[in-house]
Write a protein that holds these residues in place. Structure first.
Motif, PDB file in Angstrom:
ATOM      1  N   ILE A  18       7.366  87.422 -21.816  1.00  0.00           N
ATOM      2  CA  ILE A  18       6.414  86.463 -21.252  1.00  0.00           C
ATOM      3  C   ILE A  18       5.347  86.112 -22.280  1.00  0.00           C
ATOM      4  O   ILE A  18       5.014  84.936 -22.481  1.00  0.00           O
ATOM      5  N   SER A  19       4.807  87.111 -22.972  1.00  0.00           N
ATOM      6  CA  SER A  19       3.770  86.836 -23.973  1.00  0.00           C
ATOM      7  C   SER A  19       4.356  86.033 -25.147  1.00  0.00           C
ATOM      8  O   SER A  19       3.689  85.141 -25.688  1.00  0.00           O
ATOM      9  N   ALA A  20       5.583  86.336 -25.545  1.00  0.00           N
ATOM     10  CA  ALA A  20       6.223  85.573 -26.620  1.00  0.00           C
ATOM     11  C   ALA A  20       6.442  84.114 -26.191  1.00  0.00           C
ATOM     12  O   ALA A  20       6.245  83.185 -26.975  1.00  0.00           O
ATOM     13  N   GLY A  21       6.803  83.887 -24.932  1.00  0.00           N
ATOM     14  CA  GLY A  21       6.975  82.530 -24.416  1.00  0.00           C
ATOM     15  C   GLY A  21       5.665  81.760 -24.386  1.00  0.00           C
ATOM     16  O   GLY A  21       5.617  80.585 -24.749  1.00  0.00           O
ATOM     17  N   VAL A  22       4.582  82.436 -23.994  1.00  0.00           N
ATOM     18  CA  VAL A  22       3.271  81.790 -23.970  1.00  0.00           C
ATOM     19  C   VAL A  22       2.840  81.417 -25.386  1.00  0.00           C
ATOM     20  O   VAL A  22       2.339  80.309 -25.635  1.00  0.00           O
ATOM     21  N   VAL A  23       3.059  82.322 -26.336  1.00  0.00           N
ATOM     22  CA  VAL A  23       2.712  82.036 -27.732  1.00  0.00           C
ATOM     23  C   VAL A  23       3.539  80.863 -28.249  1.00  0.00           C
ATOM     24  O   VAL A  23       3.016  79.968 -28.926  1.00  0.00           O
ATOM     25  N   LEU A  24       4.807  80.841 -27.942  1.00  0.00           N
ATOM     26  CA  LEU A  24       5.673  79.744 -28.379  1.00  0.00           C
ATOM     27  C   LEU A  24       5.203  78.400 -27.812  1.00  0.00           C
ATOM     28  O   LEU A  24       5.141  77.396 -28.532  1.00  0.00           O
TER      29      LEU A  24
END
Length: 80
Positions: A18-24
Motif C-alpha cells: 500500500i505504501s509503495a502504491g501511494v509513493v508510485l
C-alpha cells in the motif's frame, strides 16, 4: 503459529504494498505536474506567417515559364 501472529505477518506485506502504491501515485502526479509546467514555459513554434521566407517553400517552384517571367517583372519594378 497462533492466528494473531499469522495475521500480523500478513499485514506487513500488505502495508508495504500500500505504501509503495501511494509513493508510485505521488511520483506519477509529480511527473505530470513537472511536465506540464515545462510545456507551458516552452517557446511556441513560429506560425507560418512568422517564419523566414527561406524556410518556406519556394513560391516559384511550380510555375510555367510565362508565370515566372511575370513574377520576375514584378520583382524588378518593386526593387526600383
Amino acid at each position: 503459529m497462533i492466528a494473531t501472529g499469522t495475521l500480523a505477518a500478513g499485514g506487513q506485506a500488505s502495508l508495504f504494498l500500500i505504501s509503495a502504491g501511494v509513493v508510485l501515485v505521488l511520483v506519477l502526479i509529480g511527473a505530470f505536474w513537472f511536465g506540464s509546467r515545462r510545456r507551458r514555459r516552452a517557446v511556441a513554434p513560429p506560425r507560418p506567417s512568422e517564419q523566414n521566407p527561406a524556410a518556406q517553400g519556394r513560391e516559384d517552384s511550380w510555375q510555367t515559364p510565362q508565370e515566372r517571367a511575370r513574377n520576375e517583372e514584378k520583382h524588378r519594378y518593386a526593387e526600383q
